[in-house]
Design an enzyme around this catalytic site. Structure first.
Site, PDB file in Angstrom:
ATOM      1  N   ASP A  38       0.935  -1.265  -0.053  1.00  0.00           N
ATOM      2  CA  ASP A  38       0.044  -0.096  -0.134  1.00  0.00           C
ATOM      3  C   ASP A  38       0.997   1.307  -0.002  1.00  0.00           C
ATOM      4  O   ASP A  38       1.669   1.540   0.913  1.00  0.00           O
ATOM      5  CB  ASP A  38      -0.921  -0.070   1.166  1.00  0.00           C
ATOM      6  CG  ASP A  38      -1.934   0.855   1.328  1.00  0.00           C
ATOM      7  OD1 ASP A  38      -2.094   1.783   0.209  1.00  0.00           O
ATOM      8  OD2 ASP A  38      -2.824   0.873   2.192  1.00  0.00           O
ATOM      9  N   ASP A  87     -10.652   4.005  -1.475  1.00  0.00           N
ATOM     10  CA  ASP A  87     -11.269   2.943  -0.470  1.00  0.00           C
ATOM     11  C   ASP A  87     -12.661   2.936  -0.394  1.00  0.00           C
ATOM     12  O   ASP A  87     -13.295   4.411  -0.451  1.00  0.00           O
ATOM     13  CB  ASP A  87     -10.833   3.349   1.087  1.00  0.00           C
ATOM     14  CG  ASP A  87      -9.284   3.095   1.254  1.00  0.00           C
ATOM     15  OD1 ASP A  87      -8.645   2.777   0.519  1.00  0.00           O
ATOM     16  OD2 ASP A  87      -9.031   3.249   2.451  1.00  0.00           O
TER      17      ASP A  87
HETATM   18  C1  GLA Z   1      -5.296   2.244   2.666  1.00  0.00           C
HETATM   19  C2  GLA Z   1      -5.868   1.055   1.874  1.00  0.00           C
HETATM   20  C3  GLA Z   1      -6.987   0.276   3.007  1.00  0.00           C
HETATM   21  C4  GLA Z   1      -6.402  -0.053   4.034  1.00  0.00           C
HETATM   22  C5  GLA Z   1      -5.907   1.035   4.618  1.00  0.00           C
HETATM   23  C6  GLA Z   1      -5.062   0.604   6.140  1.00  0.00           C
HETATM   24  O1  GLA Z   1      -6.450   3.224   3.017  1.00  0.00           O
HETATM   25  O2  GLA Z   1      -6.341   1.544   0.794  1.00  0.00           O
HETATM   26  O3  GLA Z   1      -7.567  -0.889   2.258  1.00  0.00           O
HETATM   27  O4  GLA Z   1      -5.392  -1.196   3.821  1.00  0.00           O
HETATM   28  O5  GLA Z   1      -5.009   1.764   4.016  1.00  0.00           O
HETATM   29  O6  GLA Z   1      -4.415   1.569   6.648  1.00  0.00           O
END
Ligand code: GLA
Length: 515
Positions: free
Chosen positions: A273, A336
């Site tokens: 990520d 997200d």
């Molecule tokens: C980002 C990702 C999420 C999750 C969070 C964890 O926002 O897009 O899917 O993994 O980080 O902190």
């Protein structure tokens, strides 16, 4: 250099006298770090940095998150300190909530508590240098070249991930319980395989630089062994940046070492990520490709089959080739998802135009499923499952598998819809028609049949129609059989079309076969 320091240095140089340390230290002015223990008690801290400047009874400065600063304004009277962030209107929505700080300052010592959304957080306050508030310098990135296909994920990965339901609270016991429930609920039989731990498992590094899990995960190898003993596979999460999105330890400067650790633990899937790497590098395609290539190669160098999931929210059109070149098996294409209709609808239907960029081993990922988390109606969750399957998206459940209602089970484990998602010969979905709130999608399948989704995006039930003339050429002039994949039965066609009432935010999924 910040204005205060510049002024002090200018003065000390001009006056040719050393700056008396004790004098500056007894002042509020300067940089501070508030170390608040993370609420799950996992032994980690969330660091908040700020600069404070005092003018009489007024205090101002900034909350500093590396390159990003938010102004703060407040007061200091008789040692009692109050200040609050003043997010500019341009701040992203999630940064717009003001944070208030209350504390005391006397004899150079600051104590503070921080309040966000009605909850107070207390921690140690340390005086730091300006450098401590800034991101580390960029490290060199590898020269670009194509990482070979690892042969994994020939159909979109299916599994479970901790983030949507558990976020920072996930621990070893939860993961074991999810592995148990994955089997006992029938999810594993339905095709769900990966049990993926998302953010907040990390503590920091040992003296040799090895990543160490925090108190919530006492023994990752033992946990992976347990997950494997259930016939499942285990995934983990990291960031190329120094910190993850939840501000836990990332892989920055330790990419190879972390890949080796994951392989040693028996990890089968990595979600990587971008998060804080954005504070260090540019986000153009070449830079992102190099960042992701570094981990893609490191994973392959371990010789363990590890599915590689890129999470950079669709920046620089990752689907246009560089995601695959960096070794990615899937890549997030959006921000997200949230457990509500607006978010799921906006994400899901925006994906049709890029569906053709997916292929076996390399999938578009419009984020994990929210089915069963309670924020949408059953019809909306059926739309979620149907749409993700029409897109050939990864099916990564994000709910508590121990407490699924029969309805949730019937949605997540509908074998006829899962078969669309997992069709062995991937051909992309296309839009057949878009009439008001009714959107009709179609996807050819390996056996010559087609999947058709009649979606109602409107807030009242509406009639939806699929015209047989929209079927591929091979169907023309033939009799067809039509099966409703949510009702699990055949439907009859009147003349040259199928018309039915589609519930609010609902879907009718069909599989049409030439007789
Ligand atoms: C980002 C990702 C999420 C999750 C969070 C964890 O926002 O897009 O899917 O993994 O980080 O902190």
């Amino acid at each position: 250099m910040r204005p205060l320091i510049r002024a002090l240095v200018a003065c000390s140089v001009a006056c040719c006298i050393p700056l008396p340390l004790a004098a500056t230290q007894s002042k509020l002015d300067g940089y501070w770090e508030l170390r608040v223990p993370n609420p799950s008690g996992d032994g980690t801290f969330r660091d908040t940095y700020f600069q404070l400047l005092r003018h009489g009874g007024d205090v101002h400065g900034a909350l500093i998150r590396w390159h990003y600063t938010i102004p703060i304004v407040g007061t200091l009277h008789h040692g009692v300190l109050h200040f609050a962030t003043q997010p500019p209107a341009s701040a992203p929505r999630w940064r717009q909530k003001p944070i208030t700080f209350d504390g005391a300052f006397s004899h150079g010592k600051l104590s503070l508590s921080m309040e966000i959304g009605g909850r107070a957080y207390r921690g140690d306050v340390l005086r730091v240098t300006e450098d401590a508030t800034q991101p580390p310098k960029p490290l060199p990135l590898p020269a670009l070249h194509d990482v070979p296909d690892n042969g994994l994920a020939r159909t979109p990965p299916m599994g479970w991930n901790s983030w949507n339901k558990f976020a920072g609270k996930v621990d070893d016991a939860d993961v074991r319980a999810m592995a148990d429930a994955m089997v006992s609920s029938g999810m594993s039989k339905a095709g769900y395989t990966y049990i993926n731990i998302d953010d907040t498992w990390e503590l920091g590094r040992d003296a040799a630089g090895n990543i160490v899990p925090n108190k919530k995960f006492p023994d990752m190898k033992a946990l992976a062994d347990y997950v494997h003993s259930k016939g499942l596979k285990m995934g983990i999460y990291s960031s190329p940046g120094p910190k993850t999105c939840a501000l836990y330890e990332g892989s920055y400067g330790h990419v190879r070492q972390d890949a080796e650790t994951y392989a040693k633990w028996g990890i089968d899937y990595l979600k990587y990520d971008l998060c804080t790497d954005l504070d260090i590098y540019k986000d153009d395609a070449a830079t992102l490709q190099a960042i992701y290539q570094e981990m893609g190669e490191a994973l392959q160098a371990t010789h363990r089959p590890i599915v590689y999931s890129l999470c950079e929210y669709g920046r620089a059109e990752v689907w246009r080739g560089w995601g695959e070149k960096s070794g990615g098996n899937l890549w997030r294409t959006t921000g997200d998802i949230q457990d509500n209709w607006k978010s799921m609808d906006a994400i899901g239907f925006s994906q049709i135009k890029i569906a053709g960029y997916a292929k076996p081993g390399h999938w578009n990922d419009p984020d994990m499923l929210e089915i069963g988390n309670g924020g949408m109606t059953a019809d909306e969750y059926r739309t979620h499952m149907s749409l993700w399957s029409m897109l050939a998206a990864p099916l990564i459940a994000g709910n508590d598998l121990r407490s699924m209602s029969n309805e949730t089970k019937s949605i997540l484990m509908n074998p006829e819809v899962i078969a669309i998602d997992q069709d062995p010969r991937f051909m992309p979905v296309t839009e057949v028609s878009h009439d008001g709130e009714i959107e009709v999608l179609m996807r050819p399948l390996h056996d010559g049949s087609v999947a058709v989704g009649i979606f109602n995006r409107g807030s009242v039930p509406a009639a939806g129609t699929f015209r047989l003339a929209s079927l591929p050429a091979g169907f023309q002039g033939k009799r067809v059989s039509v099966r409703d994949l949510w009702r699990h039965g055949g439907v009859s066609i009147h003349k040259d079309r199928y018309t039915t009432t589609v519930p609010t935010h609902g879907v009718v999924m069909l599989r049409i076969t030439a007789d």
